[in-house]
Design an enzyme around this catalytic site. Structure first.
Site, PDB file in Angstrom:
ATOM      1  N   HIS A  31       0.681  -1.271   0.203  1.00 40.81           N
ATOM      2  CA  HIS A  31       0.108   0.086   0.177  1.00 40.81           C
ATOM      3  C   HIS A  31       0.901   1.371  -0.065  1.00 40.81           C
ATOM      4  CE1 HIS A  31      -4.208   1.048  -0.366  1.00 40.81           C
ATOM      5  NE2 HIS A  31      -4.498   0.985   1.017  1.00 40.81           N
ATOM      6  N   ASN A  78      -6.927   6.432   3.572  1.00 41.80           N
ATOM      7  CA  ASN A  78      -8.204   6.631   2.914  1.00 41.80           C
ATOM      8  C   ASN A  78      -8.506   8.296   3.263  1.00 41.80           C
ATOM      9  OD1 ASN A  78      -8.271   4.068   2.881  1.00 41.80           O
ATOM     10  ND2 ASN A  78      -9.806   3.455   4.254  1.00 41.80           N
ATOM     11  N   ASP A 103      -0.571   2.712  -5.266  1.00 39.47           N
ATOM     12  CA  ASP A 103      -0.295   1.347  -5.395  1.00 39.47           C
ATOM     13  C   ASP A 103      -1.697   0.901  -6.315  1.00 39.47           C
ATOM     14  OD1 ASP A 103      -1.833   1.895  -3.126  1.00 39.47           O
ATOM     15  OD2 ASP A 103      -2.045  -0.302  -3.207  1.00 39.47           O
ATOM     16  N   ASN A 124      -9.145   3.841  -2.258  1.00 48.02           N
ATOM     17  CA  ASN A 124      -9.740   4.607  -1.504  1.00 48.02           C
ATOM     18  C   ASN A 124      -8.969   5.933  -1.266  1.00 48.02           C
ATOM     19  OD1 ASN A 124     -11.768   3.032  -0.691  1.00 48.02           O
ATOM     20  ND2 ASN A 124     -10.885   1.817   0.923  1.00 48.02           N
TER      21      ASN A 124
END
Length: 197
Positions: A31, A78, A103, A124
């Site tokens: 991530h 997020n 990513d 997100n």
């Protein structure tokens, strides 16, 4: 002792944002491919992302004669849009001058996908940037982190580390992404796409 150059943060013409999560435990996870790439760019230009501003770690750098803000949001993935839109407003930058690196689980490790603009694709961090900025017109570099194996939960997969083999592929992709950033800032997005997509 090493001293890195510090540039004043005035007159920023372009922003390069790497997405990720700030805690040490997330450091080399899938991530955080965006963070990893922006760190590599900072190393290449001998600057440190050591200013705390816009809910981010950031620094100014000159790339191809343009003043660029490198940005790593500290908001967690997020809520990336909070940091990005704060900096955009401060420097009055349109979305077209905000390059986002993040990513992508639909691409193999080592693969890049460069786009002029687009939807959030289920990511997100991107979803939050589009929502808060009201625009999907920002160029982006998607860093392949590999598809989720069937038995894995998505959250566990994106927060997992790269294998030794994958790390080599990622390192090469990061080098390519740094070169793509330089081309894109220079207005050569088509060349970047032809080279690396």
């Amino acid at each position: 002792m090493f001293f890195h150059k510090k540039e004043p943060l005035g007159g920023i013409e372009y922003m390069v944002v790497g997405l990720g999560n700030p805690d040490r435990k997330y450091e080399n996870t899938r991530h955080n491919a965006g963070f990893i790439t922006v760190d590599a760019l900072a190393d290449k230009y001998d600057v440190r992302l050591d200013r705390i501003k816009f809910k981010s770690l950031c620094t100014g750098v000159t790339i191809g004669g343009k003043k660029v803000l490198l940005l790593k949001p500290s908001t967690y993935m997020n809520l990336s849009g909070q940091a990005v839109t704060e900096a955009m407003r401060f420097f009055k930058l349109p979305a077209e001058k905000v390059l986002v690196i993040f990513d992508d689980i639909s691409l193999d490790v080592g693969k890049l996908r460069i786009r002029r603009k687009g939807s959030d694709g289920g990511h997100n961090g991107i979803k939050n940037i589009i929502y808060l900025s009201g625009s999907d017109q920002f160029p982006r570099i998607k860093m392949g982190v590999g598809q989720k194996p069937e038995k894995w939960q998505l959250a566990d997969w994106v927060l997992s580390s790269f294998t030794a083999d994958e790390q080599k592929q990622l390192d090469e992709a990061v080098n390519h992404a740094c070169h793509a950033v330089e081309l894109m800032i220079d207005g050569q997005i088509d060349k970047a796409m032809n080279l690396y997509n």
